[in-house]
Structures are given as C-alpha cells and as structure tokens.
Design a protein around this motif. Sequence first.
Motif, PDB file in Angstrom:
ATOM      1  N   CYS A  81       0.844  -1.194   0.000  1.00 14.09           N
ATOM      2  CA  CYS A  81       0.000   0.000   0.000  1.00 14.09           C
ATOM      3  C   CYS A  81       0.880   1.244   0.000  1.00 14.09           C
ATOM      4  CB  CYS A  81      -0.912   0.017   1.218  1.00 14.09           C
ATOM      5  SG  CYS A  81      -1.996   1.472   1.271  1.00 14.09           S
ATOM      6  N   ALA A  82       0.741   2.053  -1.035  1.00 20.18           N
ATOM      7  CA  ALA A  82       1.440   3.338  -1.102  1.00 20.18           C
ATOM      8  C   ALA A  82       0.549   4.375  -0.438  1.00 20.18           C
ATOM      9  CB  ALA A  82       1.708   3.716  -2.551  1.00 20.18           C
ATOM     10  N   THR A  83       1.045   4.989   0.624  1.00 23.23           N
ATOM     11  CA  THR A  83       0.260   6.007   1.322  1.00 23.23           C
ATOM     12  C   THR A  83       1.155   6.898   2.165  1.00 23.23           C
ATOM     13  OG1 THR A  83      -1.634   6.394   2.780  1.00 23.23           O
ATOM     14  CG2 THR A  83      -0.209   4.529   3.335  1.00 23.23           C
ATOM     15  N   ALA A  84       0.750   8.155   2.273  1.00 25.45           N
ATOM     16  CA  ALA A  84       1.399   9.093   3.191  1.00 25.45           C
ATOM     17  C   ALA A  84       0.470   9.415   4.350  1.00 25.45           C
ATOM     18  CB  ALA A  84       1.783  10.376   2.456  1.00 25.45           C
ATOM     19  N   THR A  85      -0.719   8.790   4.348  1.00 26.48           N
ATOM     20  CA  THR A  85      -1.717   9.033   5.385  1.00 26.48           C
ATOM     21  C   THR A  85      -2.221   7.699   5.933  1.00 26.48           C
ATOM     22  OG1 THR A  85      -3.379   9.248   3.616  1.00 26.48           O
ATOM     23  CG2 THR A  85      -2.456  11.290   4.524  1.00 26.48           C
ATOM     24  N   GLN A 112       6.149   4.733   1.401  1.00 25.53           N
ATOM     25  CA  GLN A 112       5.886   6.165   1.584  1.00 25.53           C
ATOM     26  C   GLN A 112       6.800   6.967   0.673  1.00 25.53           C
ATOM     27  OE1 GLN A 112       5.805   9.302   1.945  1.00 25.53           O
ATOM     28  NE2 GLN A 112       5.837   9.935   4.074  1.00 25.53           N
ATOM     29  N   ALA A 113       6.272   7.370  -0.460  1.00 27.89           N
ATOM     30  CA  ALA A 113       6.991   8.260  -1.373  1.00 27.89           C
ATOM     31  C   ALA A 113       6.045   9.353  -1.843  1.00 27.89           C
ATOM     32  CB  ALA A 113       7.552   7.485  -2.564  1.00 27.89           C
ATOM     33  N   VAL A 114       5.034   9.640  -1.022  1.00 29.21           N
ATOM     34  CA  VAL A 114       4.018  10.665  -1.250  1.00 29.21           C
ATOM     35  C   VAL A 114       3.375  10.461  -2.632  1.00 29.21           C
ATOM     36  CG1 VAL A 114       3.462  13.072  -0.745  1.00 29.21           C
ATOM     37  CG2 VAL A 114       5.593  12.128   0.093  1.00 29.21           C
ATOM     38  N   CYS A 115       3.362  11.465  -3.471  1.00 30.90           N
ATOM     39  CA  CYS A 115       2.643  11.366  -4.745  1.00 30.90           C
ATOM     40  C   CYS A 115       3.270  10.372  -5.721  1.00 30.90           C
ATOM     41  CB  CYS A 115       2.545  12.746  -5.401  1.00 30.90           C
ATOM     42  SG  CYS A 115       1.696  13.963  -4.376  1.00 30.90           S
ATOM     43  N   SER A 116       4.534  10.031  -5.509  1.00 30.72           N
ATOM     44  CA  SER A 116       5.203   9.023  -6.339  1.00 30.72           C
ATOM     45  C   SER A 116       5.012   7.622  -5.778  1.00 30.72           C
ATOM     46  CB  SER A 116       6.705   9.307  -6.434  1.00 30.72           C
ATOM     47  OG  SER A 116       6.962  10.600  -6.891  1.00 30.72           O
ATOM     48  N   GLY A 117       4.261   7.507  -4.689  1.00 31.50           N
ATOM     49  CA  GLY A 117       4.160   6.248  -3.972  1.00 31.50           C
ATOM     50  C   GLY A 117       3.693   5.078  -4.807  1.00 31.50           C
ATOM     51  N   PHE A 118       2.700   5.282  -5.677  1.00 31.43           N
ATOM     52  CA  PHE A 118       2.195   4.164  -6.476  1.00 31.43           C
ATOM     53  C   PHE A 118       3.245   3.686  -7.470  1.00 31.43           C
ATOM     54  CE2 PHE A 118      -0.362   2.256  -9.930  1.00 31.43           C
ATOM     55  CZ  PHE A 118      -1.013   1.276  -9.191  1.00 31.43           C
ATOM     56  N   VAL A 119       3.995   4.607  -8.055  1.00 27.57           N
ATOM     57  CA  VAL A 119       5.076   4.236  -8.975  1.00 27.57           C
ATOM     58  C   VAL A 119       6.151   3.446  -8.226  1.00 27.57           C
ATOM     59  CG1 VAL A 119       6.984   5.173 -10.349  1.00 27.57           C
ATOM     60  CG2 VAL A 119       4.677   6.086 -10.638  1.00 27.57           C
ATOM     61  N   TYR A 120       6.501   3.909  -7.028  1.00 28.24           N
ATOM     62  CA  TYR A 120       7.470   3.180  -6.201  1.00 28.24           C
ATOM     63  C   TYR A 120       6.950   1.788  -5.860  1.00 28.24           C
ATOM     64  CZ  TYR A 120      11.011   6.773  -5.078  1.00 28.24           C
ATOM     65  OH  TYR A 120      12.052   7.671  -5.132  1.00 28.24           O
ATOM     66  N   ALA A 121       5.679   1.712  -5.451  1.00 29.32           N
ATOM     67  CA  ALA A 121       5.102   0.429  -5.048  1.00 29.32           C
ATOM     68  C   ALA A 121       5.040  -0.551  -6.220  1.00 29.32           C
ATOM     69  CB  ALA A 121       3.702   0.651  -4.472  1.00 29.32           C
ATOM     70  N   LEU A 122       4.664  -0.069  -7.396  1.00 32.33           N
ATOM     71  CA  LEU A 122       4.669  -0.923  -8.596  1.00 32.33           C
ATOM     72  C   LEU A 122       6.066  -1.445  -8.891  1.00 32.33           C
ATOM     73  CD1 LEU A 122       2.392   0.699 -11.349  1.00 32.33           C
ATOM     74  CD2 LEU A 122       2.064  -1.486 -10.197  1.00 32.33           C
ATOM     75  N   THR A 123       7.051  -0.562  -8.747  1.00 33.35           N
ATOM     76  CA  THR A 123       8.444  -0.941  -9.002  1.00 33.35           C
ATOM     77  C   THR A 123       8.884  -2.049  -8.054  1.00 33.35           C
ATOM     78  OG1 THR A 123       8.978   1.279  -9.809  1.00 33.35           O
ATOM     79  CG2 THR A 123      10.818  -0.086  -9.053  1.00 33.35           C
ATOM     80  N   VAL A 138      -1.127  -7.472  -4.968  1.00 33.81           N
ATOM     81  CA  VAL A 138      -2.067  -6.355  -5.015  1.00 33.81           C
ATOM     82  C   VAL A 138      -1.286  -5.103  -4.650  1.00 33.81           C
ATOM     83  CG1 VAL A 138      -4.131  -5.300  -4.046  1.00 33.81           C
ATOM     84  CG2 VAL A 138      -4.065  -7.760  -4.405  1.00 33.81           C
ATOM     85  N   VAL A 139      -1.315  -4.115  -5.526  1.00 36.57           N
ATOM     86  CA  VAL A 139      -0.620  -2.849  -5.289  1.00 36.57           C
ATOM     87  C   VAL A 139      -1.665  -1.749  -5.202  1.00 36.57           C
ATOM     88  CG1 VAL A 139       1.112  -1.220  -6.130  1.00 36.57           C
ATOM     89  CG2 VAL A 139       1.411  -3.676  -6.529  1.00 36.57           C
ATOM     90  N   ILE A 140      -1.633  -1.018  -4.100  1.00 35.99           N
ATOM     91  CA  ILE A 140      -2.686  -0.046  -3.795  1.00 35.99           C
ATOM     92  C   ILE A 140      -2.083   1.338  -3.580  1.00 35.99           C
ATOM     93  CG2 ILE A 140      -4.531   0.525  -2.145  1.00 35.99           C
ATOM     94  CD1 ILE A 140      -3.925  -2.664  -1.337  1.00 35.99           C
ATOM     95  N   GLY A 141      -2.780   2.353  -4.033  1.00 33.62           N
ATOM     96  CA  GLY A 141      -2.477   3.729  -3.657  1.00 33.62           C
ATOM     97  C   GLY A 141      -3.703   4.256  -2.938  1.00 33.62           C
ATOM     98  N   ALA A 142      -3.566   4.647  -1.672  1.00 31.44           N
ATOM     99  CA  ALA A 142      -4.737   5.074  -0.895  1.00 31.44           C
ATOM    100  C   ALA A 142      -4.358   6.251  -0.005  1.00 31.44           C
ATOM    101  CB  ALA A 142      -5.267   3.921  -0.041  1.00 31.44           C
ATOM    102  N   GLU A 143      -5.217   7.261   0.021  1.00 30.95           N
ATOM    103  CA  GLU A 143      -4.914   8.462   0.811  1.00 30.95           C
ATOM    104  C   GLU A 143      -6.179   9.069   1.426  1.00 30.95           C
ATOM    105  OE1 GLU A 143      -1.905   9.185   1.397  1.00 30.95           O
ATOM    106  OE2 GLU A 143      -0.630   9.152  -0.378  1.00 30.95           O
ATOM    107  N   THR A 144      -6.008   9.648   2.615  1.00 35.67           N
ATOM    108  CA  THR A 144      -7.003  10.537   3.226  1.00 35.67           C
ATOM    109  C   THR A 144      -6.282  11.846   3.540  1.00 35.67           C
ATOM    110  OG1 THR A 144      -6.544   9.422   5.346  1.00 35.67           O
ATOM    111  CG2 THR A 144      -8.539   8.759   4.157  1.00 35.67           C
ATOM    112  N   PHE A 145      -5.884  12.524   2.486  1.00 33.55           N
ATOM    113  CA  PHE A 145      -5.102  13.755   2.619  1.00 33.55           C
ATOM    114  C   PHE A 145      -5.872  14.872   3.312  1.00 33.55           C
ATOM    115  CE2 PHE A 145      -0.986  15.078   0.553  1.00 33.55           C
ATOM    116  CZ  PHE A 145      -0.376  13.837   0.694  1.00 33.55           C
ATOM    117  N   SER A 146      -7.202  14.786   3.281  1.00 32.88           N
ATOM    118  CA  SER A 146      -8.001  15.834   3.921  1.00 32.88           C
ATOM    119  C   SER A 146      -7.672  15.967   5.402  1.00 32.88           C
ATOM    120  CB  SER A 146      -9.500  15.542   3.746  1.00 32.88           C
ATOM    121  OG  SER A 146      -9.848  14.304   4.353  1.00 32.88           O
ATOM    122  N   ARG A 147      -7.101  14.907   5.990  1.00 31.96           N
ATOM    123  CA  ARG A 147      -6.816  14.910   7.423  1.00 31.96           C
ATOM    124  C   ARG A 147      -5.485  15.553   7.785  1.00 31.96           C
ATOM    125  NH1 ARG A 147      -9.838   9.170   7.501  1.00 31.96           N
ATOM    126  NH2 ARG A 147     -11.890  10.060   7.861  1.00 31.96           N
TER     127      ARG A 147
END
Length: 325
Positions: A81-85, A112-123, A138-147
């Motif tokens: 899971c790629a996420t900064a939150t 955790q590579a912020v907006c590049s996280g999904f690219v990092y996770a796929l790699t 399973v490779v996921i990009g998920a965020e709750t940046f509003s928090r």
Amino acid sequence: MAVIRSVIRGVGAHLPKRVMTNADLSKIVDTSDEWIVERSGIRQRHIAGDDELTSTLGAAAARQALVRAGIDPVDIDLVICATATPDRTFPATAVKIQSELGVKKGAAFDVQAVCSGFVYALTIADNFIKAGQSKRAVVIGAETFSRILDWTDRSTCVLFGDGAGAVVLEAQPQHGAREDRGIISTLIRSDGRFEDQLYVDGGPGSTKTVGHLRMNGREVFRHAVQKISGVIEETLVATGYAADEIDLYVPHQANIRILDGIAKKLGVAPEKIVMTIGRHGNTSAASIPLALNTAFEEHRLREGSLVLMEAMGGGFTWGAVLARW
C-alpha cells in the motif's frame, strides 16, 4: 528468450461518499470556483468521512481489482500500500488491508513516497515478481489527505482530495520482446535536497503531532515539469520507444498546468493523456491508479495498449512505469 513479466490483471478504485465542490470550499476559505479552476483545473474532490479510513478505501479498491482480475484473495502473496496518510503510525495500513481482503500468505507493507508512492510500489512489486519471490500481488495507492490539510490555507487545501486505486499483478512468462504484456520498465528517483519544498510540518519523531501539509507551489511546479518530463524521456530512451508510440499517458494528477506543461514539452497529443484532476483533485499516491481505473472504465485501455505512468512527490521523489496492458 522467455522472461517473467508482471502483468496487470485487474484495476479498481474507490472514492469517499462525500463530494466537496469549489463552491462548498468557498464557504470555509477565501476562494472561488473561478480562482481554483484557473490555477489547478480542479472542480471538485472527495472527502473521507469519519467511517472511511485509508485502509477502508484501499481495501474497497483492491476488492474491485481482484474481482475484475478473476483472482481469489487466497492466491495473493504480496500486498503493498502506497500512502502518506496511514491509519496508524504502525502497523502498516497494508496489513489491515491484507486482513480485510482475506489474504493469509506472503507479506504486506506500506511504501511512503508521497505522490510518487504508487510508482514506487509498482516498481517494488515488479522486482519481487521478477525475482520469483511473489506470484500475485495487489498494489494499492490510498490516501485521506483531507486529514493533514490546513483548512485555512487556500493555497493548499483547495488542491487535495481522498481516494484509492489498486491493481493486481501476476507473474506470467513472456517472450522478452517488444510485444510482451506486463511491466516493461520502471525508473524511480529522489533528491532529498528539496524536502522542505513539499512536506508535512509534523511527525511522531519530531513534533509528536500529525502536522499539516506545506508547499512552495512555484518551486514544486517548476521541478514537476522538469523532473517528470525527464523521467519520461529516460524511459523512452531505455526502452527504445518514441513518445508517439505510447498509447496512453497516465500521470499523477497534481495540477492541470503541470500536465499541460509536460504535454507541451514532450509534444504529446492531449487526447493521449488521462486527466481526472477536475473530478478528484490531487489524491497523492491514489491519483495514478484512480486515473488508470477511469481509463479502463472509459474503454481507453485495450489489450496491447502501451501505458506510461509517471509522478513526482514530496522529497522530492519521482519516477515512471511503462507497461503493456
């Protein structure tokens, strides 16, 4: 010569129920629809409710990707899971998603590579598969940046939204030729000298708080166009493809001006670029898989399509993944 490729078997997405329009935002901060659209291209974004966690969104996106792939969760042996939150400082959000999906073998961890996280996770997932350590991921990009937004700062709070996207990868033998399906090339980069241009002013190891997102917008814009264009060009040179041979560009959805700047610099036709920024805002690590899912649902992805995904995020981090659908 036969090689093992990471083939994308399925894609999925999930967005929070609540939609916040620019008009809604103008009631809580000094801004307007015209101001936001002109500077970013964003018209609305989704905001997670109290019952919608990063893991909730990520698990829902992953379930859809698994259904579309026709793969049972018991056959998955890697969850990233790629996420900064994340839901919590620890354990990783990926292990919660792993449990919710019913995956009981292999490994699960966050990237955790912020907006590049999904690219990092796929790699990372691609390298696990090529090394024979994983068969289905399973490779996921998920965020709750509003928090982590400062809702009094109109330069940042208008730009971001919440959501999740996911893909299912499967190891498949290919011929080692240009026509191979699956991930063809990955390229990731970072430069920590710019970490104070886009960051969160908190953390358990420093302030003992979550903190809020802070950004030097002018510098981020300049570097984004330069670095994303650069990594696209590097990928094309490394794989021997020309820019016009790529069927679909799926970039991180940060700002329409950045997307237009990259397209202009590379001479890419607008119709080849997937743009979801207007509906989703900047969803950080979730933006590429959300855009990929949109392309799938709009029937813009066909078997054999060459897809180039690229992003830049805080750190700075940036990278690109070239795959044949």
